[in-house]
Design an enzyme around this catalytic site. Structure first.
Site, PDB file in Angstrom:
ATOM      1  N   ASP A 185       0.842  -1.199   0.000  1.00 26.12           N
ATOM      2  CA  ASP A 185       0.000   0.000   0.000  1.00 26.12           C
ATOM      3  C   ASP A 185       0.872   1.242   0.000  1.00 26.12           C
ATOM      4  O   ASP A 185       2.102   1.147  -0.053  1.00 26.12           O
ATOM      5  CB  ASP A 185      -0.933  -0.002   1.223  1.00 26.12           C
ATOM      6  CG  ASP A 185      -0.163   0.206   2.533  1.00 26.12           C
ATOM      7  OD1 ASP A 185       1.081   0.217   2.514  1.00 26.12           O
ATOM      8  OD2 ASP A 185      -0.823   0.359   3.572  1.00 26.12           O
TER       9      ASP A 185
ATOM     10  N   ASP B 141      -3.264   4.534   2.718  1.00 19.22           N
ATOM     11  CA  ASP B 141      -3.583   4.961   4.082  1.00 19.22           C
ATOM     12  C   ASP B 141      -3.199   6.428   4.225  1.00 19.22           C
ATOM     13  O   ASP B 141      -2.048   6.791   3.988  1.00 19.22           O
ATOM     14  CB  ASP B 141      -2.779   4.146   5.112  1.00 19.22           C
ATOM     15  CG  ASP B 141      -3.295   2.725   5.278  1.00 19.22           C
ATOM     16  OD1 ASP B 141      -4.493   2.496   4.997  1.00 19.22           O
ATOM     17  OD2 ASP B 141      -2.503   1.858   5.689  1.00 19.22           O
TER      18      ASP B 141
ATOM     19  N   ASP C 109       1.489   4.647   2.310  1.00 24.09           N
ATOM     20  CA  ASP C 109       1.189   5.266   3.607  1.00 24.09           C
ATOM     21  C   ASP C 109       1.599   6.738   3.561  1.00 24.09           C
ATOM     22  O   ASP C 109       2.773   7.042   3.394  1.00 24.09           O
ATOM     23  CB  ASP C 109       1.972   4.554   4.714  1.00 24.09           C
ATOM     24  CG  ASP C 109       1.695   3.055   4.754  1.00 24.09           C
ATOM     25  OD1 ASP C 109       0.568   2.682   5.135  1.00 24.09           O
ATOM     26  OD2 ASP C 109       2.596   2.266   4.382  1.00 24.09           O
TER      27      ASP C 109
HETATM   28  P1  ATP Z   1       3.981  -2.788   2.982  1.00 26.53           P
HETATM   29  O1  ATP Z   1       4.970  -2.515   1.916  1.00 26.53           O
HETATM   30  O2  ATP Z   1       3.504  -4.191   2.968  1.00 26.53           O
HETATM   31  O3  ATP Z   1       2.860  -1.806   2.993  1.00 26.53           O
HETATM   32  P2  ATP Z   1       4.653  -1.536   5.449  1.00 26.53           P
HETATM   33  O4  ATP Z   1       5.784  -1.687   6.384  1.00 26.53           O
HETATM   34  O5  ATP Z   1       4.445  -0.196   4.843  1.00 26.53           O
HETATM   35  O6  ATP Z   1       4.802  -2.654   4.353  1.00 26.53           O
HETATM   36  P3  ATP Z   1       1.998  -1.256   6.605  1.00 26.53           P
HETATM   37  O7  ATP Z   1       1.040  -2.314   7.001  1.00 26.53           O
HETATM   38  O8  ATP Z   1       1.558  -0.346   5.528  1.00 26.53           O
HETATM   39  O9  ATP Z   1       3.361  -2.010   6.237  1.00 26.53           O
HETATM   40  O10 ATP Z   1       2.342  -0.452   7.909  1.00 26.53           O
HETATM   41  C1  ATP Z   1       3.299   0.590   7.979  1.00 26.53           C
HETATM   42  C2  ATP Z   1       3.472   1.033   9.396  1.00 26.53           C
HETATM   43  O11 ATP Z   1       2.318   1.705   9.850  1.00 26.53           O
HETATM   44  C3  ATP Z   1       3.697  -0.139  10.350  1.00 26.53           C
HETATM   45  O12 ATP Z   1       4.923   0.020  11.006  1.00 26.53           O
HETATM   46  C4  ATP Z   1       2.600  -0.099  11.359  1.00 26.53           C
HETATM   47  O13 ATP Z   1       3.109  -0.117  12.669  1.00 26.53           O
HETATM   48  C5  ATP Z   1       1.900   1.212  11.080  1.00 26.53           C
HETATM   49  N1  ATP Z   1       0.459   0.953  11.018  1.00 26.53           N
HETATM   50  C6  ATP Z   1      -0.175   0.234  10.095  1.00 26.53           C
HETATM   51  N2  ATP Z   1      -1.493   0.188  10.336  1.00 26.53           N
HETATM   52  C7  ATP Z   1      -1.686   0.918  11.443  1.00 26.53           C
HETATM   53  C8  ATP Z   1      -2.826   1.270  12.215  1.00 26.53           C
HETATM   54  N3  ATP Z   1      -4.044   0.866  11.886  1.00 26.53           N
HETATM   55  N4  ATP Z   1      -2.631   2.050  13.292  1.00 26.53           N
HETATM   56  C9  ATP Z   1      -1.408   2.470  13.623  1.00 26.53           C
HETATM   57  N5  ATP Z   1      -0.296   2.184  12.947  1.00 26.53           N
HETATM   58  C10 ATP Z   1      -0.433   1.409  11.877  1.00 26.53           C
HETATM   59 MN    MN Z   2       2.672   0.215   3.768  1.00 31.25          MN
HETATM   60 MN    MN Z   3      -0.442   0.827   5.550  1.00 32.26          MN
END
Ligand code: ATP
Ligand code: MN
Ligand code: MN
Length: 364
Positions: A203, A288, A205
């Site tokens: 995703d 997100d 962020d």
């Molecule tokens: P990917 O490439 O799979 O997206 P990612 O490390 O970006 O890997 P995410 O699931 O997008 O993974 O999460 C990014 C960060 O945001 C994580 O470290 C997590 O702790 C934080 N995070 C994700 N969802 C939430 C949430 N609902 N509330 C608070 N923090 C969150």
């Molecule tokens: Mn992510």
């Molecule tokens: Mn995310």
């Protein structure tokens, strides 16, 4: 004793005390351990899952390729079971246990279902117990789905196609443009895996803030409505800010991962770029969006940069070693009974008495 003095001799016990690059030399080992961590999570064994994740994370921080178990020495955080798996992979190239898990109907079905946006382990597990095995089963048996899950199923293929960095950057620009319309001076920051240097992710962020505290309030709903009116949003659900400083810190351990920022979980419609998705002209991408007041921004940035395991370890370190409560909003010192403000991520590491770990070294 091996000529390669124990690789893990100087390995610090908490992942947040180590530097963990994106690329490392022990991929086959970490993959095996992470499969077992995932499988344990699928059966609700959080403790077991964490043990495998910890072991994998230690291997990711090793300075070189492990060729024999003995080189590990008395490493922290690698238990009996993990050592057995490591030994099997080192000796035979595979672990029979891991291969069995990967072929098992339960693991495969749980994986299929949890890859649907909005489906967690509990829902997937219930469906599995009801005898559902495929995405077609869900449709044919009229399984009750939330609006989020319906969107997840509709865009299943796109959402399980990795998001490229270029796509993340162009979504960042789309959001930046919308943000400027309503609040000039506000900023949009790419966090998550891309900030850690990953070339692709599941995703995008994005963190929104404004240099003047309070100005960011209400921004998100305007931005999302506008993007929606432009036909750029396929799904969204927003959540209001529910954080209040006067409530004091969250109890440690409790709601570990969740924070209370104003935020939006969404699916964007991204126009095709170059050859990607050219056949259809667009691609669905999970985004997100999180809004942080400037005073909480460094905490939000640290919390949303990940990795998940790095975050978990930071909070564990803060609690156990410093008697502090860290979350994505604040850092609270329970011995001094006060909040420790920070203007940057560096300052948060300083408060914790930790050496600064740059984002690209947080791939724990
Ligand atoms: P990917 O490439 O799979 O997206 P990612 O490390 O970006 O890997 P995410 O699931 O997008 O993974 O999460 C990014 C960060 O945001 C994580 O470290 C997590 O702790 C934080 N995070 C994700 N969802 C939430 C949430 N609902 N509330 C608070 N923090 C969150
Ligand atoms: Mn992510
Ligand atoms: Mn995310």
């Amino acid at each position: 004793v091996s000529a390669l003095a124990p690789l893990g001799q100087q390995m610090a016990p908490y992942a947040c005390q180590r530097r963990t690059p994106l690329l490392h030399s022990n991929q086959p080992l970490t993959e095996a351990l992470e499969t077992l961590a995932e499988d344990a999570g699928f059966s609700g064994s959080e403790g077991r899952s964490l043990a495998f994740t910890r072991a994998a994370s230690v291997l990711k921080a090793l300075p070189g390729r492990l060729s024999a178990l003995e080189e590990l020495g008395p490493l922290p955080g690698i238990g009996e079971h993990s050592r057995r798996v490591i030994q099997d992979v080192l000796e035979d190239g595979v672990s029979v246990e891991v291969e069995r898990v990967k072929l098992s109907e339960r693991y495969r079905t749980m994986k299929l279902f949890t890859k649907i946006f909005g489906v967690g382990v509990r829902t997937a597990s219930r469906w599995y117990q009801e005898g559902l095995r495929t995405l077609v089963d869900l449709q044919e048996r009229n399984t009750k789905l939330t609006r989020q899950q319906q969107a997840g199923l509709r865009h299943y293929e796109d959402l399980n196609t990795p998001v490229e960095r270029g796509e993340a950057e162009s979504i960042g620009r789309m959001v930046q443009e919308a943000v400027q319309r309503f609040l000039p001076g506000a900023s949009v920051t790419l966090a998550g895996g891309f900030r850690r240097g990953k070339p692709h992710g599941h995703d995008v962020d994005l963190l929104l803030t404004h240099p003047e505290a309070g100005r960011e309030a209400g921004l998100l709903s305007r931005v999302v409505s506008w993007l929606d009116s432009q036909g750029l949003i396929l799904y969204q659900h927003s959540q209001e800010n529910s954080f209040a400083l006067h409530e004091g810190p969250e109890p440690p351990g409790g709601r570990d991962v969740l924070d209370r920022f104003e935020r939006c979980f969404s699916i964007f419609r991204l126009e095709a770029q170059g050859r990607l998705g050219a056949a259809r002209g667009w691609k669905a991408v999970r985004v997100d969006l999180v809004v942080a007041p400037v005073g909480q921004f460094p905490f939000a940035l640290l919390g949303w940069t990940g990795s998940r395991h790095f975050e978990r370890e930071l909070r564990r370190f803060a609690g156990h070693e410093r008697k502090m409560v860290l979350n994505s909003h604040t850092l609270y010192d329970t011995r001094l009974n006060l909040f420790l403000p920070a203007a940057s991520e560096e300052e948060i590491f300083q408060h914790l008495g930790l050496e600064y770990v740059p984002p690209t070294q947080r791939n724990a």
